[in-house]
Enzyme design. Structure first.
Site, PDB file in Angstrom:
ATOM      1  N   ASP A 132      -0.524  -6.387   3.398  1.00 57.02           N
ATOM      2  CA  ASP A 132      -0.745  -5.363   4.324  1.00 57.02           C
ATOM      3  C   ASP A 132      -1.841  -4.469   3.811  1.00 57.02           C
ATOM      4  O   ASP A 132      -1.592  -3.896   2.844  1.00 57.02           O
ATOM      5  CB  ASP A 132       0.478  -4.669   4.888  1.00 57.02           C
ATOM      6  CG  ASP A 132       0.231  -3.622   5.952  1.00 57.02           C
ATOM      7  OD1 ASP A 132       0.034  -3.954   7.193  1.00 57.02           O
ATOM      8  OD2 ASP A 132       0.345  -2.463   5.752  1.00 57.02           O
ATOM      9  N   GLU A 192      -5.290  -8.170   4.584  1.00 54.22           N
ATOM     10  CA  GLU A 192      -5.614  -7.546   5.969  1.00 54.22           C
ATOM     11  C   GLU A 192      -6.406  -6.564   5.540  1.00 54.22           C
ATOM     12  O   GLU A 192      -6.212  -5.469   5.084  1.00 54.22           O
ATOM     13  CB  GLU A 192      -4.395  -6.908   6.394  1.00 54.22           C
ATOM     14  CG  GLU A 192      -4.687  -6.307   7.817  1.00 54.22           C
ATOM     15  CD  GLU A 192      -3.791  -5.102   8.344  1.00 54.22           C
ATOM     16  OE1 GLU A 192      -3.971  -4.757   9.400  1.00 54.22           O
ATOM     17  OE2 GLU A 192      -3.162  -4.533   7.421  1.00 54.22           O
ATOM     18  N   ASP A 223       1.363   6.496   0.436  1.00 55.29           N
ATOM     19  CA  ASP A 223       0.850   5.601  -0.452  1.00 55.29           C
ATOM     20  C   ASP A 223       1.336   5.544  -1.648  1.00 55.29           C
ATOM     21  O   ASP A 223       1.330   6.438  -2.484  1.00 55.29           O
ATOM     22  CB  ASP A 223      -0.902   5.756  -0.415  1.00 55.29           C
ATOM     23  CG  ASP A 223      -1.520   5.285   0.656  1.00 55.29           C
ATOM     24  OD1 ASP A 223      -0.709   5.517   1.880  1.00 55.29           O
ATOM     25  OD2 ASP A 223      -2.483   4.727   0.843  1.00 55.29           O
ATOM     26  N   HIS A 242      -6.949  -0.281   1.559  1.00 51.37           N
ATOM     27  CA  HIS A 242      -6.566   1.227   1.354  1.00 51.37           C
ATOM     28  C   HIS A 242      -5.856   1.456  -0.026  1.00 51.37           C
ATOM     29  O   HIS A 242      -5.261   2.447  -0.068  1.00 51.37           O
ATOM     30  CB  HIS A 242      -6.023   1.618   2.564  1.00 51.37           C
ATOM     31  CG  HIS A 242      -6.584   1.544   4.002  1.00 51.37           C
ATOM     32  ND1 HIS A 242      -7.707   1.993   4.109  1.00 51.37           N
ATOM     33  CD2 HIS A 242      -6.057   1.081   4.826  1.00 51.37           C
ATOM     34  CE1 HIS A 242      -8.081   1.887   5.230  1.00 51.37           C
ATOM     35  NE2 HIS A 242      -7.141   0.925   5.715  1.00 51.37           N
ATOM     36  N   ASN A 279       0.920  -1.234  -0.211  1.00 51.93           N
ATOM     37  CA  ASN A 279      -0.099  -0.021  -0.040  1.00 51.93           C
ATOM     38  C   ASN A 279       0.976   1.101  -0.057  1.00 51.93           C
ATOM     39  O   ASN A 279       0.501   2.347  -0.579  1.00 51.93           O
ATOM     40  CB  ASN A 279      -1.019   0.003   1.262  1.00 51.93           C
ATOM     41  CG  ASN A 279      -1.791   1.412   1.553  1.00 51.93           C
ATOM     42  OD1 ASN A 279      -2.515   1.538   0.500  1.00 51.93           O
ATOM     43  ND2 ASN A 279      -1.382   2.090   2.219  1.00 51.93           N
TER      44      ASN A 279
END
Ligand code: CA
Length: 542
Positions: free
Chosen positions: A237, A280, A207, A241, A141
């Site tokens: 991970d 996740e 990001d 997002h 991410n």
């Protein structure tokens, strides 16, 4: 006919073979699907910095971990001294400036504090030799703000990597999607002017821009590199997002995120069909369900083959603490309704971001044992967090550090390091340690070993589907696990009084206890169970 099973744990193998003989159901094994190894396998999450130190600098490292593999699984099914786990999840091991590693500066090399790339190869070889698979954290991410990609990106609008991150002239005022007031657009550290970049966690973790084809290609190249080097998959991970297109919820679960994850999953299947991806996605059951993708053309879904089950983790802890089965029953019912057929769940109790189980359960031995037995009797691939098996609680340090203290191999931490520990052992290590529990058959560690071994010995307990059973008593949790050839009945009594369940119409000819404590009887009305306070039991149903 009433069958009162009185088998002891040591008789499991005998009970099993007679169960199989009785049903005459020993069929030729079907061709294994590439991910079958993970279905039912017990995983073990390791923070390398806190597991075992080989060179006396007080910091855990890969060689230290390799030296401890026999504790986890010595590769010999005949021995019972080892924990018996089948796969490892290593928290980040790539080069990083932080203690935790969730901000990568080099995706192709092992962090120097943990050892060399050759040490990693040796760990893989030694793990595989024992039948232990190894997955590693892939933090896609975001990178570290010290990654050369970001340093280049921040150097100006014409930079080669400019579009690898997200830039804009103003701060739109978005705040973190999980609440609070922290902004998610940041100025380059030390500058009061100039553009802003996006970083959902903080400015040190910009990001990556997954709308940029070069970023997608690079992440796939990195995945291929590690798969070809021998890893058995990745824990991914912060997957929810990956894309953000607005404030609040628009930083979570974007449609583009699912498109990219399906693309990545297809790529990984092509490179290494047996590799797993574990997402996740820290959210509710309906949203987690979407990360498995569609089962229209692929059993279990066409997106991430495994996803951590945060709601179930919270429900197990709540159930163990409150003595009521309802929280777990509710999540299991939601999963049955929402997960794709054949989904491979990744249940757990806590991970490195959560207050440790022993602390949440106030070291209550009954609650700790129940939580473990519930976890280890569920479908999917249960994940243990290192130290949970000896009742390791939170440390006294601040915040997340307290959840990541050195593994208490013994009361003095000599089994962890001969040097000054990078942070102290958590309180309670006088009893919550491997050495003092190893030979004690009544210890929490022995309980974990027993349930892991039971899972390994009973195929329906490891790989069977789950059907909940109605119970009249609020403290009783019960379900049936079924494979093509065998069935087991699982029951947990979370309360301080004995509990009765059933009768359940299971079309049974016999019931035999395979493990745990309790009695099952076969009556004209069906199967009934009686469990002592705080007990768990598994019965073969023939
Ligand atoms: Ca070291």
């Amino acid at each position: 006919m009433n069958i009162r099973a009185s088998l002891t744990l040591s008789a499991i193998t005998v009970a099993l073979s007679s169960a199989l003989l009785a049903s005459g159901a020993v069929a030729a094994a079907p061709l294994a699907a590439p991910l079958d190894w993970a279905r039912g396998a017990v995983f073990y999450e390791i923070f390398v910095r806190s597991f075992a130190d080989s060179d006396g600098d007080g910091v855990g490292d890969l060689n230290g971990l390799t030296a401890k593999l026999d504790e986890l699984n010595d590769g010999d099914p005949a021995t019972t001294r080892d924990l018996g786990i089948e796969a490892l999840w290593l928290m980040p091991v790539f080069e990083s400036p932080s203690y935790h590693g969730y901000d990568t500066v080099d995706y192709e090399h092992i962090d120097r504090e943990y050892g060399t790339d050759a040490d990693f190869d040796r760990l893989l070889a030694e793990a595989h030799r024992r039948g232990i698979r190894v997955i590693v954290d892939l933090v896609m991410n975001h990178s570290s703000s010290q990654h050369p990609w970001f340093i280049d990106s921040a150097s100006g609008p014409e930079a080669k990597h400019r579009n690898w991150y997200l830039w804009r002239e103003d701060d739109p005022g978005w705040t973190q999607p999980w609440g609070g007031t922290n902004h998610t657009w940041h100025r380059v550290y030390g500058r009061d002017t100039g553009p802003y970049y996006y970083g959902v966690f903080w400015g040190g973790m910009p990001d990556l821009n997954f709308a940029e084809p070069a970023v997608r290609a690079e992440m796939k190249r990195i995945a291929r590199y590690w798969l070809e080097r021998g890893v058995d998959g990745f824990r991914l991970d912060a997957t929810r997002h990956l894309f953000a297109d607005g404030d609040g919820e628009r930083q979570n679960d974007r449609p583009e995120t699912h498109v990219f994850l399906r693309e990545l999953a297809a790529f990984v299947r092509e490179v290494k069909p047996s590799a797993v991806l574990v997402g996740e996605n820290w959210t509710d059951t309906p949203r987690i369900a979407t990360y498995f993708g569609s089962d229209a053309n692929r059993p279990g879904g066409d997106e991430l083959p495994m996803n951590f089950n945060f709601p179930l983790a919270e429900a197990i802890v709540k159930a163990a603490r409150s003595g009521t089965a309802e929280p777990v029953e509710t999540v299991l019912a939601d999963m049955a309704r929402l997960y794709p057929v054949g989904a491979l769940d990744a249940p757990f109790l806590t991970n490195h971001d959560q207050v440790r189980l022993a602390t949440q359960l106030a070291n209550d031995p009954h609650a700790l044992r129940l939580a473990a037995a519930i976890l280890l009797s569920l479908p999917g691939a249960p994940f243990l967090y290192y130290g949970e098996e000896v009742g390791l609680g939170n440390g006294t340090t601040e915040g997340d550090l307290a959840k990541r203290t050195p593994m208490p191999w013994d009361a003095q931490a000599r089994g962890f390091s001969s040097g000054k520990l990078w942070q102290p052992l958590a309180p309670g290590a006088e009893t919550a340690n491997v050495e003092s529990q190893r030979s004690d058959s009544s210890s929490l560690l022995a309980h974990y070993r027993t349930w892991i071994r039971l899972r390994g010995d009973v195929p329906a307990l490891a790989r069977g589907s789950l059907t909940q059973l109605e119970t009249a008593q609020p403290s009783l949790l019960a379900w049936v696990r079924t494979t093509g050839t065998s069935r087991v009945l699982v029951a947990h009594n979370l309360g301080l009084e004995p509990a009765r369940g059933g009768p359940w119409k299971l079309d049974a000819k016999a019931v035999l206890r395979l493990g745990g404590e309790g009695v099952a009887t076969l009556t004209a009305d069906g199967v009934q169970v009686t469990l002592p306070p705080y007990a768990s039991a598994v019965f073969a149903v023939e």
